[in-house]
Motif scaffolding. Structure first.
Motif, PDB file in Angstrom:
ATOM      1  N   SER A  10      -5.434   8.546   2.043  1.00  0.00           N
ATOM      2  CA  SER A  10      -5.997   7.273   1.987  1.00  0.00           C
ATOM      3  C   SER A  10      -4.909   5.975   2.739  1.00  0.00           C
ATOM      4  CB  SER A  10      -5.714   6.973   0.264  1.00  0.00           C
ATOM      5  OG  SER A  10      -6.070   5.394   0.186  1.00  0.00           O
ATOM      6  N   ASP A  45      -0.748   3.250  -3.097  1.00  0.00           N
ATOM      7  CA  ASP A  45      -1.269   4.773  -2.992  1.00  0.00           C
ATOM      8  C   ASP A  45      -0.942   5.850  -3.553  1.00  0.00           C
ATOM      9  OD1 ASP A  45      -3.227   3.539  -1.387  1.00  0.00           O
ATOM     10  OD2 ASP A  45      -2.697   4.193   0.472  1.00  0.00           O
ATOM     11  N   ALA A  74      -3.220  10.687  -1.452  1.00  0.00           N
ATOM     12  CA  ALA A  74      -2.672   9.234  -1.445  1.00  0.00           C
ATOM     13  C   ALA A  74      -2.178   8.995   0.204  1.00  0.00           C
ATOM     14  CB  ALA A  74      -1.571   9.089  -2.318  1.00  0.00           C
ATOM     15  N   ASP A 115       0.884  -1.320   0.157  1.00  0.00           N
ATOM     16  CA  ASP A 115       0.054   0.122  -0.041  1.00  0.00           C
ATOM     17  C   ASP A 115       0.997   1.324  -0.167  1.00  0.00           C
ATOM     18  OD1 ASP A 115      -2.680  -0.531  -0.378  1.00  0.00           O
ATOM     19  OD2 ASP A 115      -3.246  -0.606   1.648  1.00  0.00           O
ATOM     20  N   SER A 120      -7.213   1.261  -3.268  1.00  0.00           N
ATOM     21  CA  SER A 120      -6.335   2.570  -3.692  1.00  0.00           C
ATOM     22  C   SER A 120      -6.706   3.067  -5.024  1.00  0.00           C
ATOM     23  CB  SER A 120      -4.707   2.034  -3.770  1.00  0.00           C
ATOM     24  OG  SER A 120      -4.275   1.816  -2.436  1.00  0.00           O
TER      25      SER A 120
END
Length: 491
Positions: free
Chosen positions: A396, A63, A393, A59, A125
């Motif tokens: 997130s 992201d 991002a 991730d 994502s």
């Protein structure tokens, strides 16, 4: 209308509905995943946590990749919408298989969890980062942004509530074989299938309902096509540029800490309610839903709170509220100041505390999203580049760290306190008393203590309403001088 103007209700509704997908995902991933693999399938907690942790590392790259790609994407459908639509099928499919493993061995389950955790979170994502970046593009107004984030938070918790309600009231009901329905392995694939379909529907609704804004949103400059290596290098440069913002660095670190705290507790919720408080299925549903109900109620008061006290005050107030109300009932029980298990007053107090906690904490959640949007304006003022994607991002990533890092820590914590696992662990009588005490300490004061670190981080945020107004005024002059390159988000 100008960017500073108000958006129509239908536009805000469609944007907000899209966050229900994140709520559905977060409730299932954060609350049920570790319990399912550890308690139902018998995987060691540390092994389940490690699998989820590997997905979190991925991730950290996906992201910002999704954010940077959508920042620079140019098409007739805008920067964000193509990614939102592209996420629908892979997210639905990977989420379903996450809760329907076709293997049984411990190694097989570990590999399965790694693969489908990565696939699910990467697909999320692809949607979530462009979606929340879209919200920052739709309005530059200081207060209107808070309302947009409020819509987003409201529908996120609608998704959370639905996932809990349909889980406990329908899929995880007691059967002749499973008095505790949460231990019924056969219920999880059907539960995941319904949530996957609903995520697909709400994502499409959000994309289709906000499509009218596309002609009026910022358009990136023409750039030559890049190879994979150049794209990765551009992502790194975008991250470095974002982290040069002092306010953003401190804001990101602070919210990451508090979201991880929430994630640890989310991974342990079913343990604490089932074994520490000894609640039945109906009581667990009511108590676990009390928090998102509080969030939904509190979200309506966010604009007034920020108008009176400012976004930074809301962030600090919410940041302090979560650990205080999380710790209070645990400490009170350990000091024999709380009603005994089975006393109706216990459930009443737990519900009241969760509602208050949600209503107070949402002030921080909404403030964070709105403050990041303001920082994006500051970034454009300083660099001339409009890059919502790369900043959100980070937003997130911090949000998904709730279920990522939190589940990793929760899994290892269960092994550290020697928590017994397996479907035969049905009640608190099957757990040693000292283990129950240690579970309460981890769930309450130990995790909540890190909240003070996040508050210290928030105090370094410097962008005020007045400074933001001056930035917007200067950006307006620049845009007028450069021609109509950036227009309003229509309704």
């Amino acid at each position: 209308m100008p960017l500073q103007g108000r958006l129509g209700f239908n536009m805000k509704l469609s944007f907000g509905v899209g966050q229900a997908a994140e709520g559905l995902f977060g409730a299932a991933y954060g609350t049920f995943l570790i319990f399912y693999y550890n308690q139902v399938l018998g995987m060691p907690g540390s092994l389940a946590g490690l699998a989820v942790g590997i997905a979190l590392v991925v991730d950290a790259f996906t992201d910002p990749m999704a954010g940077s790609l959508s920042d620079h994407w140019k098409s007739r459908y805008g920067r964000r919408h193509p990614f939102m639509y592209a996420s629908i099928l892979p997210l639905a499919a990977s989420f379903y298989f996450l809760f329907n493993p076709l293997v049984t061995s411990q190694l097989g389950l570990f590999i399965w969890l790694v693969v489908f955790s990565n696939a699910t979170r990467t697909s999320m994502s692809l949607y979530h980062v462009p979606h929340i970046a879209l919200g920052a593009e739709m309005s530059e107004d200081y207060d209107e942004r808070s309302k947009l984030v409020g819509y987003r938070m409201f529908f996120a918790n609608v998704g959370v509530l639905f996932a809990f309600a349909v889980g406990f009231l329908y899929f995880f009901t007691p059967t002749a074989e499973f008095e505790n329905g949460q231990l019924n392995a056969a219920a999880y694939p059907w539960f995941a299938a319904l949530l996957a379909v609903l995520m697909a529907v709400t994502i499409f609704w959000s994309g289709w309902g906000t499509r009218a804004a596309i002609p009026f949103l910022p358009v990136p400059p023409d750039t030559p096509r890049l190879g994979l290596g150049r794209i990765l290098w551009r992502v790194i440069l975008d991250i470095v540029a974002a982290m040069r913002s002092r306010s953003f660095r401190w804001l990101f670190m602070g919210v990451l800490i508090v979201f991880v705290m929430v994630g640890v507790n989310g991974g342990l919720d079913l343990y604490i309610f089932t074994y520490f408080w000894e609640l039945d299925r109906a009581a667990i549903l009511i108590v676990i839903c009390a928090y998102p109900i509080g969030v939904m109620v509190g979200s309506f008061f966010c604009p007034a709170f920020f108008s009176r006290f400012g976004k930074k005050a809301g962030l600090i107030f919410g940041g302090l509220s979560w650990p205080f109300w999380q710790t209070l009932p645990i400490v009170a029980r350990l000091m024999d100041w709380f009603p005994e298990n089975g006393d109706p007053m216990l459930i009443t107090l737990l519900i009241a505390i969760k509602v208050i906690q949600g209503a107070c904490t949402v002030q921080a959640n909404v403030a964070f999203g709105s403050m990041v949007a303001d920082i994006i304006d500051e970034h454009e003022y300083e660099t001339g580049k409009r890059q919502e994607g790369i900043f959100f991002a980070a937003s997130s990533f911090s949000a998904k760290a709730t279920s990522g890092i939190g589940n990793v820590i929760a899994g290892f914590a269960l092994d550290i306190i020697s928590w017994p696992r397996g479907a035969h662990i049905k009640t608190a009588a099957d757990v040693p008393p000292e283990t129950l005490v240690n579970l309460g300490l981890v769930y309450g004061p130990i995790v909540a203590a890190f909240g003070f670190v996040s508050i210290w981080c928030y105090t370094h945020y410097r962008l005020t309403r007045e400074q933001h107004a001056e930035i917007l005024e200067e950006l307006g002059r620049r845009r007028e001088g450069a021609g109509p390159t950036v227009q309003a988000a229509g309704t």
